[in-house]
Structure formats: structure tokens, C-alpha cells
Motif scaffolding. Structure first.
Motif, PDB file in Angstrom:
ATOM      1  N   LYS A   1      -5.915  -2.585  -0.105  1.00  0.00           N
ATOM      2  CA  LYS A   1      -6.696  -1.981   0.987  1.00  0.00           C
ATOM      3  C   LYS A   1      -7.737  -2.992   1.490  1.00  0.00           C
ATOM      4  O   LYS A   1      -7.904  -3.179   2.692  1.00  0.00           O
ATOM      5  CB  LYS A   1      -7.429  -0.730   0.490  1.00  0.00           C
ATOM      6  N   ASN A   2      -8.437  -3.618   0.558  1.00  0.00           N
ATOM      7  CA  ASN A   2      -9.438  -4.620   0.927  1.00  0.00           C
ATOM      8  C   ASN A   2      -8.819  -5.797   1.653  1.00  0.00           C
ATOM      9  O   ASN A   2      -9.361  -6.284   2.647  1.00  0.00           O
ATOM     10  CB  ASN A   2     -10.183  -5.127  -0.314  1.00  0.00           C
TER      11      ASN A   2
ATOM     12  N   LEU B   1      -5.877   4.942   4.302  1.00  0.00           N
ATOM     13  CA  LEU B   1      -7.100   4.153   4.329  1.00  0.00           C
ATOM     14  C   LEU B   1      -8.364   5.016   4.272  1.00  0.00           C
ATOM     15  O   LEU B   1      -8.366   6.175   4.561  1.00  0.00           O
ATOM     16  CB  LEU B   1      -7.119   3.279   5.580  1.00  0.00           C
TER      17      LEU B   1
ATOM     18  N   SER C   1      -3.145   4.144  -3.924  1.00  0.00           N
ATOM     19  CA  SER C   1      -4.499   4.100  -4.499  1.00  0.00           C
ATOM     20  C   SER C   1      -4.982   2.665  -4.732  1.00  0.00           C
ATOM     21  O   SER C   1      -6.085   2.445  -5.216  1.00  0.00           O
ATOM     22  CB  SER C   1      -4.495   4.853  -5.828  1.00  0.00           C
ATOM     23  N   ASP C   2      -4.165   1.671  -4.362  1.00  0.00           N
ATOM     24  CA  ASP C   2      -4.475   0.278  -4.678  1.00  0.00           C
ATOM     25  C   ASP C   2      -5.622  -0.269  -3.812  1.00  0.00           C
ATOM     26  O   ASP C   2      -5.452  -0.523  -2.616  1.00  0.00           O
ATOM     27  CB  ASP C   2      -3.203  -0.566  -4.471  1.00  0.00           C
ATOM     28  N   GLU C   3      -6.778  -0.456  -4.431  1.00  0.00           N
ATOM     29  CA  GLU C   3      -7.968  -0.902  -3.691  1.00  0.00           C
ATOM     30  C   GLU C   3      -7.863  -2.372  -3.266  1.00  0.00           C
ATOM     31  O   GLU C   3      -8.342  -2.751  -2.208  1.00  0.00           O
ATOM     32  CB  GLU C   3      -9.239  -0.716  -4.539  1.00  0.00           C
ATOM     33  N   THR C   4      -7.241  -3.184  -4.108  1.00  0.00           N
ATOM     34  CA  THR C   4      -7.112  -4.611  -3.781  1.00  0.00           C
ATOM     35  C   THR C   4      -6.409  -4.800  -2.454  1.00  0.00           C
ATOM     36  O   THR C   4      -6.883  -5.547  -1.585  1.00  0.00           O
ATOM     37  CB  THR C   4      -6.294  -5.342  -4.879  1.00  0.00           C
TER      38      THR C   4
ATOM     39  N   LEU D   1       0.826  -1.209   0.000  1.00  0.00           N
ATOM     40  CA  LEU D   1       0.000   0.000   0.000  1.00  0.00           C
ATOM     41  C   LEU D   1       0.863   1.263   0.000  1.00  0.00           C
ATOM     42  O   LEU D   1       0.542   2.240  -0.678  1.00  0.00           O
ATOM     43  CB  LEU D   1      -0.942  -0.001   1.214  1.00  0.00           C
TER      44      LEU D   1
ATOM     45  N   THR E   1      -7.998  -4.737   5.208  1.00  0.00           N
ATOM     46  CA  THR E   1      -9.187  -4.532   6.036  1.00  0.00           C
ATOM     47  C   THR E   1      -9.855  -5.862   6.368  1.00  0.00           C
ATOM     48  O   THR E   1     -10.088  -6.195   7.529  1.00  0.00           O
ATOM     49  CB  THR E   1     -10.186  -3.614   5.303  1.00  0.00           C
TER      50      THR E   1
END
Ligand SMILES: [Zn+2]
Length: 359
Positions: free
Chosen positions: A331-332, A359, A326-329, A321, A335
Motif C-alpha cells: 500500500k505504501n 486503500l 492487508s499488506d501495508e508495505t 495488493l 501511494t
């Protein structure tokens, strides 16, 4: 070298933001241009920051000639009557030392700027240049049906600030040959991009044709062999393995080949092996290759997670990250599988302080 015709960038003028007078600041700005015979050339333009006026430009295959750069300054001086109060230049310019020397002799202070800081001053010039490159390429028959109109592409890229992901010509090549990108895989960048798209869309024959062209240009390098392996991976894994074996024979540390072996090892649930492959890939991608490092750290995290090594999974996902906020994968992943996962020991579930802002 081949003649490079120059555009007339003085048609569009813009309102300056910082300098309020001509001679406050000049900019020495580098653009790249693809030529059919010589590969990429550097074009250095000397631009007045106040008006956006381009005094002149010089093209070279690699480092610009000292004499030609001095000529630019003397042309500019005779146009305006004075030398500037400062010269602005891109911090990461590959020949910055040479320009420092020139400015020291001319008694001009140098200000080093980031690409973002410099962009407002050179945007118009870059745009006219992109247009010119498009026209130039058409006459040289360089454009084929795959090419998108360049100006639109450029502004889109500008808007999204994607330039961090386009390898700079003078960065170390991501194939870990130790050479600069310009003198390694850049000449086959286009062929590889087309081959990868075609292979992904299921057009193997077309993909292999593009790879054949790449091979004709640079030979059977580790990068070429590895890309052949990827082309085949959609239909024939035996072929893929043959090519990967050849890739490793040329360069056992080829990052992308190691990354692919990591993915394959995860597929067969050999997570320890996968971790070792991913680690080798990470060790050999250039440090500034954020795009590929992010991707590899992301996958490494998944391998750690599969072994319930939560601490390490968290560490490398957070690292991924950091590389690409900006990497959503990722981040998910963080989380769902770490911060909010009851299976993970409580003391590990906290968000690391340096990550919070992303985040
Ligand atoms: Zn390379």
C-alpha cells in the motif's frame, strides 16, 4: 497404521445459529493430526450442526475408507432415528466427490460451505481437538521446547483469519514439485520453520541441525537445498551460491530459489535479470499460494520501478495488493511511488478501480 486415540468432543455444547432441530443438518468435518510414524492423518468427524454433538470419527492416512464413512452415518442415524435434511461440508474438501456419492445414495442433499461459513459450527469441536492433539503429542514425545501451546495458537489464528496462509495439505506444494503439500514438503515443514528462525537469529549451527533432520526425512530435494542456501546467506554467500546451484540442478524452476536470485540481482543492480528471476518464481508458485505470490509481486514491482518502468511497477504492485489486501508495505509503495509521485506520468497516477476498496 498407528492407533489414533480420539478425544471426547461432547463436553462443550454451543448455541446453534442456523439449524433449529437435530437432523436439520449434519457436518462432515476434516481435521488433521500429526503422528510420529505415518505423518499427517485425516480425521473425519460427523457432527450434528444443531447441538455440536459428534456422532463419531474415522482416521485415515489419506482418503477415508468408504465403509468407515458409511458406518459413521449409520451410527448417527441410529442415535437420532433419522437422516439429516442436509449435509454440510467444506467446499474445498479433498474428497468431496466421494461424499457427494455417499449422500446421493443416502438421498441427503449436500451443501458446500466455505471455511468461514463452516467455522461457527465446528469451532468447539476444533478446539477440543486441538487440546487433544496437544495431549496426544505430549505422550508421544512429539513436543519439544519450540512448540507453543496449540489451543492458544489455534484461537489466535482463528481470530486473525490467517488460515489462507497456512498451506492446505491437499494444495499443490509451493516448491513446484507438482506433488500435493502433504506428500512433498509437509513432513519437513516444522524442521524448515525452526531452521529459518534459528538462521535469522544468528544460530547457524542449530539451523543446520534442523536442516540435517529435514534432509534425513526427504533427502536432498530442491526445497531442502534451497533452505540450506538461506541458512548460509546470513554468513557465507559462497556457500549460499553452491547450494542454489545444486537447487537449480534438481529443479531450475524452484520458485523460492528464483526469488532469492531476484533479490540478489537487485542487490547488484541487475534489474533485468532480477525481473526474469521473479517472473519465473511467479510462474511456478501454485496459483493459490497468495502469500508467496504477494511477496514476489511486491519485489518485482520494486525492480520495475528501479528501471523507471512505472506502468509495470503499478500493475504488479496492485496485483500484490489484490493477493493480500492487508499488506501495508505494498500500500505504501503504491501511494508513495505511484499515486502521489510527481515523477510518474500523470495518466498513470490514478488508482485502478478494482484497487480503490483496499486503500
Ligand atoms: Zn514440496
Amino acid at each position: 497404521m498407528q492407533m489414533v486415540l480420539m478425544p471426547n468432543p461432547n463436553q462443550s455444547k454451543r448455541t446453534p445459529t442456523k439449524p433449529t432441530n437435530p437432523n436439520d443438518a449434519w457436518i462432515l468435518h476434516r481435521e488433521e493430526i500429526d503422528t510420529t510414524q505415518e505423518g499427517t492423518c485425516n480425521v473425519y468427524a460427523l457432527i450434528d450442526a444443531f447441538s455440536g454433538f459428534c456422532f463419531g470419527q474415522t482416521a485415515s492416512i489419506d482418503q477415508p475408507e468408504l465403509e468407515k464413512v458409511l458406518e459413521l452415518f449409520s451410527t448417527a442415524k441410529s442415535t437420532l432415528g433419522f437422516l439429516p435434511k442436509e449435509l454440510m461440508i467444506l467446499k474445498s474438501d479433498p474428497f468431496i466427490e466421494m461424499f457427494h456419492d455417499i449422500c446421493r445414495d443416502l438421498n441427503i442433499p449436500v451443501t458446500e460451505l466455505t471455511a468461514k461459513e463452516l467455522r461457527p459450527y465446528v469451532r468447539e469441536f476444533s478446539k477440543s481437538f486441538a487440546q487433544f492433539k496437544l495431549m496426544g503429542a505430549t505422550t508421544e514425545d512429539e513436543i519439544d521446547e519450540h512448540s507453543m501451546p496449540l489451543p492458544e495458537r489455534l484461537s489466535e489464528i482463528e481470530e486473525q483469519e490467517l488460515d489462507a496462509f497456512i498451506p492446505d495439505s491437499y494444495s499443490p506444494c509451493s516448491c513446484s514439485s507438482g506433488k500435493k503439500f502433504k506428500f512433498c514438503c509437509k513432513p519437513i515443514f516444522r524442521e524448515i520453520a525452526f531452521a529459518m528462525c534459528a538462521a535469522q537469529d544468528g544460530y547457524l549451527t542449530e539451523a543446520l541441525e534442523h536442516m540435517k533432520q529435514a534432509e534425513t526425512k526427504v533427502g536432498r530435494t530442491a526445497e531442502v537445498l534451497c533452505r540450506y542456501a538461506i541458512c548460509w546467506s546470513f554468513t557465507d554467500m559462497t556457500k549460499t551460491h553452491q547450494y542454489l546451484k545444486e537447487t537449480f540442478a534438481v529443479n531450475p524452476n524452484h520458485p523460492r530459489a528464483n526469488y532469492l536470485m531476484g533479490i540478489e540481482s537487485v542487490g547488484t543492480e541487475n534489474y533485468e535479470t532480477a525481473i526474469a528471476y521473479y517472473q519465473t518464481a511467479i510462474d511456478h508458485y501454485p496459483k493459490n499460494d497468495r502469500f508467496h505470490l504477494n511477496e514476489t509481486y511486491n519485489n518485482l514491482g520494486t525492480a520495475f520501478y528501479s528501471l523507471k518502468r512505472y506502468r509495470e511497477a503499478k500493475e504488479v504492485w496492485e496485483q500484490a495488493l489484490l493477493l493480500l489486501p492487508s499488506d501495508e508495505t505494498v500500500k505504501n509503495n503504491l501511494t508513495e511511488y505511484i499515486y502521489e509521485n510527481p515523477l510518474v506520468p500523470k495518466e498513470l497516477r490514478g488508482v485502478s478501480p478494482f484497487i480503490k476498496k483496499f486503500l
